[in-house]
Write a protein that holds these residues in place. Structure first.
Motif, PDB file in Angstrom:
ATOM      1  N   TYR A  84       0.827  -1.199   0.000  1.00  0.00           N
ATOM      2  CA  TYR A  84       0.000   0.000   0.000  1.00  0.00           C
ATOM      3  C   TYR A  84       0.865   1.255   0.000  1.00  0.00           C
ATOM      4  CZ  TYR A  84      -4.057  -2.853   1.390  1.00  0.00           C
ATOM      5  OH  TYR A  84      -5.068  -3.775   1.435  1.00  0.00           O
ATOM      6  N   VAL A  87      -2.376   8.031   0.126  1.00  0.00           N
ATOM      7  CA  VAL A  87      -2.803   9.103  -0.773  1.00  0.00           C
ATOM      8  C   VAL A  87      -3.358  10.269   0.035  1.00  0.00           C
ATOM      9  CG1 VAL A  87      -4.351   9.782  -2.654  1.00  0.00           C
ATOM     10  CG2 VAL A  87      -3.301   7.502  -2.657  1.00  0.00           C
ATOM     11  N   GLN A  97      -3.266   3.665  -2.290  1.00  0.00           N
ATOM     12  CA  GLN A  97      -2.973   2.905  -3.502  1.00  0.00           C
ATOM     13  C   GLN A  97      -2.654   1.474  -3.082  1.00  0.00           C
ATOM     14  OE1 GLN A  97      -0.167   4.757  -6.317  1.00  0.00           O
ATOM     15  NE2 GLN A  97      -0.198   6.565  -5.008  1.00  0.00           N
ATOM     16  N   PRO A 108      -1.572   0.748  -9.884  1.00  0.00           N
ATOM     17  CA  PRO A 108      -2.219   0.299  -8.647  1.00  0.00           C
ATOM     18  C   PRO A 108      -3.716   0.558  -8.657  1.00  0.00           C
ATOM     19  CG  PRO A 108      -1.202   2.432  -8.311  1.00  0.00           C
ATOM     20  CD  PRO A 108      -0.810   1.992  -9.695  1.00  0.00           C
ATOM     21  N   HIS A 109      -4.425  -0.143  -7.781  1.00  0.00           N
ATOM     22  CA  HIS A 109      -5.846   0.116  -7.581  1.00  0.00           C
ATOM     23  C   HIS A 109      -6.014   1.202  -6.525  1.00  0.00           C
ATOM     24  CE1 HIS A 109      -8.091  -3.217  -9.708  1.00  0.00           C
ATOM     25  NE2 HIS A 109      -6.829  -3.473  -9.973  1.00  0.00           N
ATOM     26  N   LEU A 110      -7.024   2.035  -6.710  1.00  0.00           N
ATOM     27  CA  LEU A 110      -7.333   3.082  -5.747  1.00  0.00           C
ATOM     28  C   LEU A 110      -8.341   2.529  -4.745  1.00  0.00           C
ATOM     29  CD1 LEU A 110      -6.771   6.119  -5.151  1.00  0.00           C
ATOM     30  CD2 LEU A 110      -8.908   6.612  -6.363  1.00  0.00           C
ATOM     31  N   LEU A 127      -5.690   3.333 -10.824  1.00  0.00           N
ATOM     32  CA  LEU A 127      -5.178   4.698 -10.754  1.00  0.00           C
ATOM     33  C   LEU A 127      -3.983   4.865 -11.678  1.00  0.00           C
ATOM     34  CD1 LEU A 127      -5.149   7.496  -9.237  1.00  0.00           C
ATOM     35  CD2 LEU A 127      -3.532   6.420  -7.651  1.00  0.00           C
TER      36      LEU A 127
END
Length: 203
Positions: A84, A87, A97, A108-110, A127
């Motif tokens: 991770y 943000v 992230q 990465p995924h948000l 993202l």
């Protein structure tokens, strides 16, 4: 949408995770993000990822210690095998992230995590980049599913190298794709779609 319960079960998982905690960049690499009700303690790892310890305050004026140490009802986000990056935090919202294995080509995924008696985690998509974090939300770029074509990816038609659009769309290693400038609205806790798009891929 995932839900995580706070309480005894969470503390057992927390203790196990802390026992097997990965190497950190430095024992003092701890920073804190604070809201009236929560303290989020971030500890950075050598692999440029972070773990997070969520501590709920009994009162907004509480001086909760900024330390990555276990306490009753504290919950860990991260640990072994989790990747991770921070943000933003706003009140009871934590935005991270998450680097998983499902979409390594794109980014990465948000993750939007609502802090509370239960941690409620939502995946907002892939993202691509962050422009600005504001009090009311975040200007960011998200991958979208719109198919590239000659109108939204003109550089891959008339570029100096005479790129072939179909070749780039079907490339298994580095396919071109579209991103859109969106806004994560803290009030609604949703992504507000924008209108500006860009085409990304190999050049």
């Amino acid at each position: 949408m995932k839900r995580r319960k706070l309480g005894a079960a969470a503390l057992v998982l927390l203790a196990a995770s802390l026992w097997a905690m990965p190497a950190y960049a430095d024992p003092g690499d701890v920073k804190c993000h604070e809201s009236p009700d929560y303290l989020v303690v971030q500890r950075d790892r050598k692999d440029w990822r972070s773990d997070f310890l969520i501590k709920r305050k009994a009162h907004p004026s509480d001086q909760t210690q900024c330390a990555f140490t276990q306490q009753p009802a504290a919950v860990l986000i991260g640990g072994r095998g989790k990747r991770y990056l921070f943000v933003s935090q706003k009140d009871d919202l934590l935005v991270l992230q998450h680097f998983g294995s499902k979409s390594p080509k794109y980014g990465p995924h948000l993750k939007l995590i609502v802090l509370g008696e239960r941690l409620v985690e939502s995946d907002l998509g892939i993202l691509s980049g962050i422009d600005e974090v504001k009090d009311e939300g975040i200007d960011l770029w998200m991958k979208i599913d719109t198919k590239p074509d000659k109108n939204n990816c003109p550089d891959y038609i008339s570029g100096s190298e005479g790129a072939d659009l179909d070749k780039y769309i079907n490339d298994k290693d580095e396919p071109i794709y579209l991103i859109r400038k969106d806004f994560l609205d803290f009030a609604s806790r949703k992504i507000v779609p924008g209108t500006e798009t860009q085409c990304l891929g190999p050049h």
